[in-house]
Design a protein around this motif. Sequence first.
Motif, PDB file in Angstrom:
ATOM      1  N   SER A 101      40.397  47.683  39.097  1.00  0.00           N
ATOM      2  CA  SER A 101      40.768  47.134  40.398  1.00  0.00           C
ATOM      3  C   SER A 101      41.213  45.689  40.242  1.00  0.00           C
ATOM      4  O   SER A 101      40.989  45.059  39.200  1.00  0.00           O
ATOM      5  CB  SER A 101      39.590  47.219  41.374  1.00  0.00           C
ATOM      6  N   LEU A 102      41.818  45.176  41.299  1.00  0.00           N
ATOM      7  CA  LEU A 102      42.245  43.780  41.296  1.00  0.00           C
ATOM      8  C   LEU A 102      41.039  42.844  41.217  1.00  0.00           C
ATOM      9  O   LEU A 102      41.103  41.793  40.573  1.00  0.00           O
ATOM     10  CB  LEU A 102      43.075  43.483  42.549  1.00  0.00           C
ATOM     11  N   ALA A 103      39.941  43.222  41.855  1.00  0.00           N
ATOM     12  CA  ALA A 103      38.729  42.392  41.785  1.00  0.00           C
ATOM     13  C   ALA A 103      38.206  42.330  40.347  1.00  0.00           C
ATOM     14  O   ALA A 103      37.778  41.265  39.877  1.00  0.00           O
ATOM     15  CB  ALA A 103      37.656  42.955  42.716  1.00  0.00           C
ATOM     16  N   ASP A 104      38.254  43.462  39.627  1.00  0.00           N
ATOM     17  CA  ASP A 104      37.857  43.461  38.215  1.00  0.00           C
ATOM     18  C   ASP A 104      38.747  42.530  37.411  1.00  0.00           C
ATOM     19  O   ASP A 104      38.275  41.781  36.545  1.00  0.00           O
ATOM     20  CB  ASP A 104      37.956  44.875  37.641  1.00  0.00           C
ATOM     21  N   CYS A 347      33.603  47.605  45.718  1.00  0.00           N
ATOM     22  CA  CYS A 347      32.345  47.270  46.398  1.00  0.00           C
ATOM     23  C   CYS A 347      31.147  47.536  45.491  1.00  0.00           C
ATOM     24  O   CYS A 347      30.172  46.779  45.495  1.00  0.00           O
ATOM     25  CB  CYS A 347      32.222  48.073  47.683  1.00  0.00           C
ATOM     26  N   MET A 348      31.215  48.631  44.725  1.00  0.00           N
ATOM     27  CA  MET A 348      30.113  48.945  43.822  1.00  0.00           C
ATOM     28  C   MET A 348      29.942  47.853  42.770  1.00  0.00           C
ATOM     29  O   MET A 348      28.827  47.364  42.529  1.00  0.00           O
ATOM     30  CB  MET A 348      30.379  50.293  43.158  1.00  0.00           C
ATOM     31  N   ASN A 349      31.050  47.468  42.115  1.00  0.00           N
ATOM     32  CA  ASN A 349      30.973  46.527  40.991  1.00  0.00           C
ATOM     33  C   ASN A 349      30.694  45.096  41.422  1.00  0.00           C
ATOM     34  O   ASN A 349      30.066  44.339  40.669  1.00  0.00           O
ATOM     35  CB  ASN A 349      32.270  46.571  40.184  1.00  0.00           C
ATOM     36  N   HIS A 350      31.157  44.715  42.608  1.00  0.00           N
ATOM     37  CA  HIS A 350      31.105  43.292  42.965  1.00  0.00           C
ATOM     38  C   HIS A 350      30.216  42.964  44.167  1.00  0.00           C
ATOM     39  O   HIS A 350      29.977  41.790  44.436  1.00  0.00           O
ATOM     40  CB  HIS A 350      32.528  42.785  43.223  1.00  0.00           C
ATOM     41  N   LEU A 351      29.744  43.990  44.877  1.00  0.00           N
ATOM     42  CA  LEU A 351      28.839  43.736  45.998  1.00  0.00           C
ATOM     43  C   LEU A 351      27.479  44.400  45.798  1.00  0.00           C
ATOM     44  O   LEU A 351      26.445  43.747  45.819  1.00  0.00           O
ATOM     45  CB  LEU A 351      29.478  44.244  47.309  1.00  0.00           C
ATOM     46  N   LEU A 352      27.509  45.718  45.565  1.00  0.00           N
ATOM     47  CA  LEU A 352      26.248  46.457  45.520  1.00  0.00           C
ATOM     48  C   LEU A 352      25.473  46.198  44.228  1.00  0.00           C
ATOM     49  O   LEU A 352      24.257  45.927  44.264  1.00  0.00           O
ATOM     50  CB  LEU A 352      26.532  47.953  45.674  1.00  0.00           C
ATOM     51  N   LEU A 353      26.131  46.267  43.082  1.00  0.00           N
ATOM     52  CA  LEU A 353      25.424  46.068  41.804  1.00  0.00           C
ATOM     53  C   LEU A 353      24.818  44.678  41.678  1.00  0.00           C
ATOM     54  O   LEU A 353      23.644  44.546  41.301  1.00  0.00           O
ATOM     55  CB  LEU A 353      26.371  46.359  40.633  1.00  0.00           C
ATOM     56  N   PRO A 354      25.568  43.595  41.957  1.00  0.00           N
ATOM     57  CA  PRO A 354      24.929  42.269  41.852  1.00  0.00           C
ATOM     58  C   PRO A 354      23.783  42.081  42.838  1.00  0.00           C
ATOM     59  O   PRO A 354      22.821  41.369  42.547  1.00  0.00           O
ATOM     60  CB  PRO A 354      26.086  41.300  42.157  1.00  0.00           C
ATOM     61  N   ALA A 355      23.878  42.742  44.000  1.00  0.00           N
ATOM     62  CA  ALA A 355      22.837  42.557  45.012  1.00  0.00           C
ATOM     63  C   ALA A 355      21.619  43.433  44.754  1.00  0.00           C
ATOM     64  O   ALA A 355      20.484  43.048  45.054  1.00  0.00           O
ATOM     65  CB  ALA A 355      23.396  42.879  46.396  1.00  0.00           C
ATOM     66  N   SER A 356      21.826  44.625  44.177  1.00  0.00           N
ATOM     67  CA  SER A 356      20.714  45.555  43.975  1.00  0.00           C
ATOM     68  C   SER A 356      20.931  46.351  42.703  1.00  0.00           C
ATOM     69  O   SER A 356      21.323  47.515  42.745  1.00  0.00           O
ATOM     70  CB  SER A 356      20.597  46.495  45.184  1.00  0.00           C
ATOM     71  N   TRP A 367      23.115  57.079  39.383  1.00  0.00           N
ATOM     72  CA  TRP A 367      23.017  56.091  40.461  1.00  0.00           C
ATOM     73  C   TRP A 367      24.393  55.563  40.851  1.00  0.00           C
ATOM     74  O   TRP A 367      24.708  55.430  42.048  1.00  0.00           O
ATOM     75  CB  TRP A 367      22.125  54.949  39.990  1.00  0.00           C
ATOM     76  N   LEU A 368      25.229  55.257  39.873  1.00  0.00           N
ATOM     77  CA  LEU A 368      26.568  54.745  40.149  1.00  0.00           C
ATOM     78  C   LEU A 368      27.430  55.798  40.839  1.00  0.00           C
ATOM     79  O   LEU A 368      28.184  55.482  41.777  1.00  0.00           O
ATOM     80  CB  LEU A 368      27.239  54.318  38.839  1.00  0.00           C
ATOM     81  N   LEU A 369      27.331  57.044  40.393  1.00  0.00           N
ATOM     82  CA  LEU A 369      28.160  58.102  40.966  1.00  0.00           C
ATOM     83  C   LEU A 369      27.847  58.313  42.437  1.00  0.00           C
ATOM     84  O   LEU A 369      28.752  58.342  43.286  1.00  0.00           O
ATOM     85  CB  LEU A 369      27.948  59.391  40.171  1.00  0.00           C
ATOM     86  N   TRP A 370      26.573  58.440  42.759  1.00  0.00           N
ATOM     87  CA  TRP A 370      26.219  58.677  44.148  1.00  0.00           C
ATOM     88  C   TRP A 370      26.352  57.420  45.003  1.00  0.00           C
ATOM     89  O   TRP A 370      26.647  57.511  46.215  1.00  0.00           O
ATOM     90  CB  TRP A 370      24.803  59.239  44.230  1.00  0.00           C
ATOM     91  N   ARG A 572      33.734  46.097  26.727  1.00  0.00           N
ATOM     92  CA  ARG A 572      34.928  46.608  27.407  1.00  0.00           C
ATOM     93  C   ARG A 572      34.643  47.943  28.090  1.00  0.00           C
ATOM     94  O   ARG A 572      35.132  48.199  29.201  1.00  0.00           O
ATOM     95  CB  ARG A 572      36.069  46.768  26.410  1.00  0.00           C
ATOM     96  N   ASN A 573      33.895  48.811  27.425  1.00  0.00           N
ATOM     97  CA  ASN A 573      33.566  50.086  28.046  1.00  0.00           C
ATOM     98  C   ASN A 573      32.731  49.894  29.306  1.00  0.00           C
ATOM     99  O   ASN A 573      32.881  50.634  30.291  1.00  0.00           O
ATOM    100  CB  ASN A 573      32.817  50.981  27.058  1.00  0.00           C
ATOM    101  N   LEU A 574      31.851  48.902  29.282  1.00  0.00           N
ATOM    102  CA  LEU A 574      31.024  48.630  30.458  1.00  0.00           C
ATOM    103  C   LEU A 574      31.836  47.990  31.582  1.00  0.00           C
ATOM    104  O   LEU A 574      31.430  48.071  32.746  1.00  0.00           O
ATOM    105  CB  LEU A 574      29.854  47.721  30.082  1.00  0.00           C
ATOM    106  N   TYR A 575      32.961  47.349  31.260  1.00  0.00           N
ATOM    107  CA  TYR A 575      33.821  46.798  32.310  1.00  0.00           C
ATOM    108  C   TYR A 575      34.171  47.882  33.328  1.00  0.00           C
ATOM    109  O   TYR A 575      34.133  47.665  34.542  1.00  0.00           O
ATOM    110  CB  TYR A 575      35.123  46.262  31.711  1.00  0.00           C
ATOM    111  N   GLY A 576      34.582  49.037  32.816  1.00  0.00           N
ATOM    112  CA  GLY A 576      34.983  50.112  33.715  1.00  0.00           C
ATOM    113  C   GLY A 576      33.811  50.784  34.397  1.00  0.00           C
ATOM    114  O   GLY A 576      33.995  51.508  35.376  1.00  0.00           O
ATOM    115  N   LEU A 577      32.609  50.569  33.900  1.00  0.00           N
ATOM    116  CA  LEU A 577      31.430  51.230  34.452  1.00  0.00           C
ATOM    117  C   LEU A 577      30.766  50.394  35.536  1.00  0.00           C
ATOM    118  O   LEU A 577      30.490  50.893  36.637  1.00  0.00           O
ATOM    119  CB  LEU A 577      30.440  51.523  33.322  1.00  0.00           C
ATOM    120  N   ILE A 578      30.508  49.134  35.255  1.00  0.00           N
ATOM    121  CA  ILE A 578      29.765  48.283  36.199  1.00  0.00           C
ATOM    122  C   ILE A 578      30.503  46.983  36.499  1.00  0.00           C
ATOM    123  O   ILE A 578      29.923  46.076  37.099  1.00  0.00           O
ATOM    124  CB  ILE A 578      28.355  47.974  35.664  1.00  0.00           C
TER     125      ILE A 578
END
Length: 906
Positions: A101-104, A347-356, A367-370, A572-578
Amino acid sequence: MTLELSSLFTAGFLYLVILFLIAYITDRGVIPERWVSHPLVYTLSLGVYATSWTYYGSVGFANSSGYLFLTIYLGVTLAFALSPVLLRPILRMAREYQLSSLADLFAFRYRSQLAGVLVTLFMLIGALPYIALQIRAVTQSLQVLTQEAPPHILALGFCITLTAFAILFGARHISPREKHRGLVMAIAFESLVKLIALLGVGLFALFGIFSGPQGLNQWLTDHPEAIQKLYEPVGSSQWGTLIFLSFGAAFLLPRQFHMLFAENLKEDNLRFASWAFPVFLLLLNLPIPVILWAGHYLGLSTNPDYFVLGITLAEGHSWLPLITFVGGISAASAMVIITTLALSSMCMNHLLLPASYPDPKLNLYYWLLWGRRLLIGLIILAGYSFYAFLKHRTGLAQLGLISFVAVAQFLPGIVGLLYWRRATREGLIAGLLAGIFIWAFTLLLPMLQHSGFIEHSYPISHWQQATGLDHWSFATFWSVSCNALLFALVSLITRQRQEEQQAAASCCSSAFVPLTGVVAARSPDEFKKELGALLGESTARNEVDRALSDLGMSPKETRSTELRRLRERIERNLYGLIGPQMSHLIISRRLALDPEARTALADSMRYVEERLAHSRSVLHGLTRELDNLQQYQKQILEDLPLGACALGQDGEIIIWNQIMEEYTGVTDQVTVGHPLQQLPRPWNDLLGGFARASDSHSYHLEVAFAGQTRWFNLHKAVIEDPQISATSEAPGMVILMEDLTQLENLEAELAHSDRLASIGRLAAGVAHEIGNPVTGIASIAQNLKYEEEPAAIEQSASDILTQTERITHIVQSLMNFSRSSSGQSLQPVRLMDILQDALDLVRLVHKHDQLEYRVDCDPQIVLQADYQRLAQVFVNLLNNASDASSPGDCITIDVREDASQAIVEV
């Protein structure tokens, strides 16, 4: 004519079922791979750009703004024309670093979690009006076709259906490495449906309403104001603004970024789409003026945004409005599905993961999928809420342009990302905040006020009139200008951090940044243990194993340079994951680097060569010439008929050419990055000892390898690095290995041949020497028949034995001399025996009664020597001496000892 709501609902439902079926059979492999990966499918999938705004709103935009409606597509054409310098560099980074994404992309380049959060929130806020636009377009198209207000439950049902589709076929994988082929095929099919439906309506307007081109020309002749109205805004200042906005939207909108870069299977697809996608947009826009004129010809009271439906109702059959309605659903559903997928990832990578961040005991993948699936539903629900709360007074084009101005705020950051390495995170954030504030004040708040959501008024119109700019130009100019100005100024007065400098260099297509530092962990097993503390044991194990597989690396790898590569690959592989920022924090915390340790030259060279291999197609001018020269020189080294081995300052092997592989049987995959001492025997002793020795040359070294003996010459040259102090670092070195085995074997064969030739020359003497005792034996044997006295018989037998021993001695000398030397071992031999044998052989040719031979040698002298070769030497010397002597001369052989040597003079 009107249509029943039930028939429209059935048609829309069946169409969505067809989409489900296409996505399903694609994911199951029913559709051939060559179709799924064809560039045309990729190009059609980019048609998600054409939403309800295009399908319905373009006619209304053309009615109000004339030919300005073309600017929305001219900007896209310009963006794709600049693909080599704009889209391809972004695609390269997205693929290389797995940025979805552009945010990534911004979080990776500017190394800022806040940048990712800002981009995500602004994208989300800017996309909600656009999602609401699609829902509104579907509901209003139902109202136009049925002439009654559809229940809100239909809009909610449409949203629920799209949510199910997005979850089933767009959230199947959590890694951008795994593409959603079924989703791409379904979106491509939707684009095809939109194109066919819109062209079908255009053809119906031309031939069904105007009765062909002549009828259209006649109507235009009778109504010149129709063409004049299209030309009126041509000189407007909005041309530049709208082209600029569509230029940015072509690749910055969440749905466009996702389809352009995240779902791209092959880089060549973008090359094909660079011309094919503008053609697709051209075909979409061809029928717009004809549909507009057909609506005016029929005197439709329908909103011009929906002339596409109105003319089919006025003159068409019942099936034509159904097909047109399905095309509208196609335009709306594609946009909502892809936009929510892209936004859910952001939203997952930049809002939800850093917050929780989840507990490491949980399955991170699950957890990431759902979590992503839940976000898809929430985003579509937010778009529905936006649609429900706003009054429907704003045109489709106006809602779309609000989102276009929003994404235009990222253009300064993109320029800094690709071409300005001095740009800083502080500059980006300052510019974005200014642009977001002005966008909200000039566009979002007036829209909410116009829709009745807020009651306060703002003096924007007065400022706009003072500048002489229209509404869109005013908002775009001030938001983007203040954004870019603050971005540049703050970047110039702030200082980049080291990690930001490295990321900036990585984003520059012409920069090659070698890997630096050494990982504290010493094996892949330690990697798994360290990462397991934050990722969970199962996830850590899977990610390390996946990185090892990507690199073709052994799980037992311990080389520091290879472990550094492994660390980078895992990150790099984790970039696309989280997401890049969370990945960077986890890797930096659990797999710390020693920044003072210097990365091996072998790893730096390999990294640069890999980057060159990926960038070679975009090199130009002097850079291309230098790269060609480097390739030529590398090929020379590979094809050099000598073994070549280059060592870095740390003693690790950085070059191991093909001839070296042939000599040693060790490949460069095993050697490069290792010190010489880790080579298998006997090469570790041979090359390692020579590298440590003071001599620059070593000749005729004998090596036992693979059951045979080989001989080599070794040469070396020291390479000093002018940038490194000679006292602090060991110099580099180049070792050349020359194989002498073939020459040695040839010399042995020549020596053997020379001995055989000597035997040929001795043949006459041998015949004579053997003939005399044989004749003597024959004579004694004849006389023996007549001897009766025992003493005489015993004497005759003794004489026969004497002659026989003489023959045996001659034959044994010849056999010893003619036998081929193995050349593999030295044995203790008496020098006197060798000299005597050589002398006996020479006497076979040169008559002993004509020349005198005298040997002065201590019988106790013993040598470690090759008997045959040394005998050959003395035979040659004595033959030469005999040939040079006159009858009666004396040939003397004097031997004396000198320390550990025996000196022989002839």
